[in-house]
Design a protein around this motif. Sequence first.
Motif, PDB file in Angstrom:
ATOM      1  N   PRO A   1       0.581  10.938   1.891  1.00  0.00           N
ATOM      2  CA  PRO A   1       0.346  10.919   0.438  1.00  0.00           C
ATOM      3  C   PRO A   1      -0.982  10.245   0.105  1.00  0.00           C
ATOM      4  O   PRO A   1      -1.449   9.361   0.828  1.00  0.00           O
ATOM      5  N   GLY A   2      -1.602  10.669  -0.998  1.00  0.00           N
ATOM      6  CA  GLY A   2      -2.848  10.041  -1.429  1.00  0.00           C
ATOM      7  C   GLY A   2      -2.628   8.633  -1.954  1.00  0.00           C
ATOM      8  O   GLY A   2      -3.529   7.784  -1.873  1.00  0.00           O
ATOM      9  N   LEU A   3      -1.451   8.347  -2.495  1.00  0.00           N
ATOM     10  CA  LEU A   3      -1.097   7.016  -3.007  1.00  0.00           C
ATOM     11  C   LEU A   3       0.360   6.745  -2.692  1.00  0.00           C
ATOM     12  O   LEU A   3       1.228   7.558  -2.996  1.00  0.00           O
ATOM     13  N   VAL A   4       0.609   5.601  -2.097  1.00  0.00           N
ATOM     14  CA  VAL A   4       1.967   5.115  -1.868  1.00  0.00           C
ATOM     15  C   VAL A   4       2.171   3.934  -2.810  1.00  0.00           C
ATOM     16  O   VAL A   4       1.433   2.946  -2.747  1.00  0.00           O
ATOM     17  N   HIS A   5       3.147   4.042  -3.718  1.00  0.00           N
ATOM     18  CA  HIS A   5       3.430   2.981  -4.688  1.00  0.00           C
ATOM     19  C   HIS A   5       4.915   2.656  -4.602  1.00  0.00           C
ATOM     20  O   HIS A   5       5.763   3.495  -4.904  1.00  0.00           O
ATOM     21  N   ILE A   6       5.218   1.434  -4.162  1.00  0.00           N
ATOM     22  CA  ILE A   6       6.607   1.044  -3.924  1.00  0.00           C
ATOM     23  C   ILE A   6       6.909  -0.226  -4.717  1.00  0.00           C
ATOM     24  O   ILE A   6       6.116  -1.176  -4.715  1.00  0.00           O
ATOM     25  N   ARG A   7       8.052  -0.246  -5.363  1.00  0.00           N
ATOM     26  CA  ARG A   7       8.456  -1.406  -6.164  1.00  0.00           C
ATOM     27  C   ARG A   7       9.581  -2.176  -5.477  1.00  0.00           C
ATOM     28  O   ARG A   7      10.502  -1.577  -4.920  1.00  0.00           O
ATOM     29  N   GLY A   8       9.459  -3.495  -5.493  1.00  0.00           N
ATOM     30  CA  GLY A   8      10.560  -4.360  -5.085  1.00  0.00           C
ATOM     31  C   GLY A   8      10.917  -4.346  -3.618  1.00  0.00           C
ATOM     32  O   GLY A   8      12.069  -4.612  -3.265  1.00  0.00           O
ATOM     33  N   ASN A   9       9.979  -4.073  -2.735  1.00  0.00           N
ATOM     34  CA  ASN A   9      10.237  -4.121  -1.297  1.00  0.00           C
ATOM     35  C   ASN A   9       9.649  -5.412  -0.742  1.00  0.00           C
ATOM     36  O   ASN A   9       8.450  -5.509  -0.461  1.00  0.00           O
ATOM     37  N   GLY A  10      10.502  -6.418  -0.573  1.00  0.00           N
ATOM     38  CA  GLY A  10      10.041  -7.728  -0.106  1.00  0.00           C
ATOM     39  C   GLY A  10       9.468  -7.695   1.296  1.00  0.00           C
ATOM     40  O   GLY A  10       8.600  -8.506   1.638  1.00  0.00           O
ATOM     41  N   ARG A  11       9.952  -6.773   2.127  1.00  0.00           N
ATOM     42  CA  ARG A  11       9.433  -6.677   3.493  1.00  0.00           C
ATOM     43  C   ARG A  11       7.937  -6.362   3.493  1.00  0.00           C
ATOM     44  O   ARG A  11       7.170  -6.917   4.280  1.00  0.00           O
ATOM     45  N   LEU A  12       7.523  -5.468   2.600  1.00  0.00           N
ATOM     46  CA  LEU A  12       6.110  -5.114   2.532  1.00  0.00           C
ATOM     47  C   LEU A  12       5.265  -6.296   2.074  1.00  0.00           C
ATOM     48  O   LEU A  12       4.181  -6.551   2.611  1.00  0.00           O
ATOM     49  N   THR A  13       5.757  -7.036   1.088  1.00  0.00           N
ATOM     50  CA  THR A  13       5.015  -8.215   0.632  1.00  0.00           C
ATOM     51  C   THR A  13       4.883  -9.236   1.753  1.00  0.00           C
ATOM     52  O   THR A  13       3.804  -9.821   1.960  1.00  0.00           O
ATOM     53  N   ARG A  14       5.946  -9.436   2.521  1.00  0.00           N
ATOM     54  CA  ARG A  14       5.875 -10.404   3.637  1.00  0.00           C
ATOM     55  C   ARG A  14       4.889  -9.935   4.701  1.00  0.00           C
ATOM     56  O   ARG A  14       4.164 -10.744   5.287  1.00  0.00           O
ATOM     57  N   LEU A  15       4.851  -8.629   4.965  1.00  0.00           N
ATOM     58  CA  LEU A  15       3.899  -8.114   5.948  1.00  0.00           C
ATOM     59  C   LEU A  15       2.460  -8.335   5.482  1.00  0.00           C
ATOM     60  O   LEU A  15       1.590  -8.700   6.284  1.00  0.00           O
ATOM     61  N   VAL A  16       2.196  -8.117   4.188  1.00  0.00           N
ATOM     62  CA  VAL A  16       0.852  -8.348   3.662  1.00  0.00           C
ATOM     63  C   VAL A  16       0.509  -9.836   3.752  1.00  0.00           C
ATOM     64  O   VAL A  16      -0.628 -10.210   4.083  1.00  0.00           O
ATOM     65  N   GLU A  17       1.476 -10.704   3.483  1.00  0.00           N
ATOM     66  CA  GLU A  17       1.238 -12.143   3.615  1.00  0.00           C
ATOM     67  C   GLU A  17       0.917 -12.514   5.058  1.00  0.00           C
ATOM     68  O   GLU A  17       0.002 -13.321   5.320  1.00  0.00           O
ATOM     69  N   LEU A  18       1.639 -11.931   6.011  1.00  0.00           N
ATOM     70  CA  LEU A  18       1.352 -12.189   7.427  1.00  0.00           C
ATOM     71  C   LEU A  18      -0.045 -11.702   7.803  1.00  0.00           C
ATOM     72  O   LEU A  18      -0.769 -12.367   8.553  1.00  0.00           O
ATOM     73  N   LEU A  19      -0.432 -10.526   7.297  1.00  0.00           N
ATOM     74  CA  LEU A  19      -1.771 -10.014   7.562  1.00  0.00           C
ATOM     75  C   LEU A  19      -2.837 -10.959   7.015  1.00  0.00           C
ATOM     76  O   LEU A  19      -3.844 -11.239   7.679  1.00  0.00           O
TER      77      LEU A  19
END
Length: 302
Positions: free
Chosen positions: A131-149
């Motif tokens: 997809p050209g844009l992936v927009h996901i709401r309320g997925n804490g796992r993704l936020t934690r992965l970005v924090e780890l990065l």
Amino acid sequence: MTDPLAHVVSLLAPDAGFSKLVTGAGAWRVRRSEEARPFYAAILEGSCHLTLGAGPPTLLEQGDFILVPAACDFATSSLEPPAPGAPLLHAEVGPGAFWLGPREAEPNVRMLVGHSSFGSDDAALLVSLLPGLVHIRGNGRLTRLVELLNEETHARRPGRDVVLRHLLEVLMIEALRSTSGPAAPPGLLRGLADERIAQALRQMHDDPARAWTVAELAKETALSRSTFFDRFRREVGLAPMDYLAGWRMALARDLLRQGKVALGQVAQRVGYGSASSFSVAFARHVGTPPMAYARRHRSVAC
């Protein structure tokens, strides 16, 4: 059996660029023109707008995650953007931390953003399946992965580059599988959401050297030849044999870059009966003979 999504992300070879914490305050706007590089962000607090090219703005709120696999022209801004011609204020306020807008204004968003790159020469082909844009709401796992990065980017610990590459692969897989389904645009994710088409995709990824035909793939999916062909093209966005040819060449490029197997073995692994027939097909697809391609990439690696 091979997982096509993991296979594509692995071949893309995502590599970390940089990650930063951004605070926006008052009226602010940032516009960037990138060379089709991946861009991602996790909204920690507040809200803002994301605009891709000339498209309408997308509202991003706390808990949202976005991934743009090939960001070329995009902007982020406060919900009430600055007036045309107003100075666009930004400043680095600490290691990996930036402030957008007037320093005296109240913050209206905090977000972790990152840019990376793809090491694959076939990035354009592979990204076209996503997809050209992936927009996901309320997925804490993704936020934690970005924090780890973000933590790993700035910690400078041993093995940092390897950890960042694997974290980026996990982030992309988690984001992409969270947005798959029949509502996705034509491409790999939508194809994998169709049980019959997913079976064909797995077969092609699992055994790319096999002399597949549309009829054989249709039989694997228990569909008629014409129904399978139309359904595959509708869901994936490519005809079955076009997808297979592109996938074989992506694998061939990867093998040639590694330089660990002879040309004849590369040809066999991607479904060609001889090195000469593979060389003709490779040169037609890539624009250069396979040995010249391999030499160029080995010299770059050195």
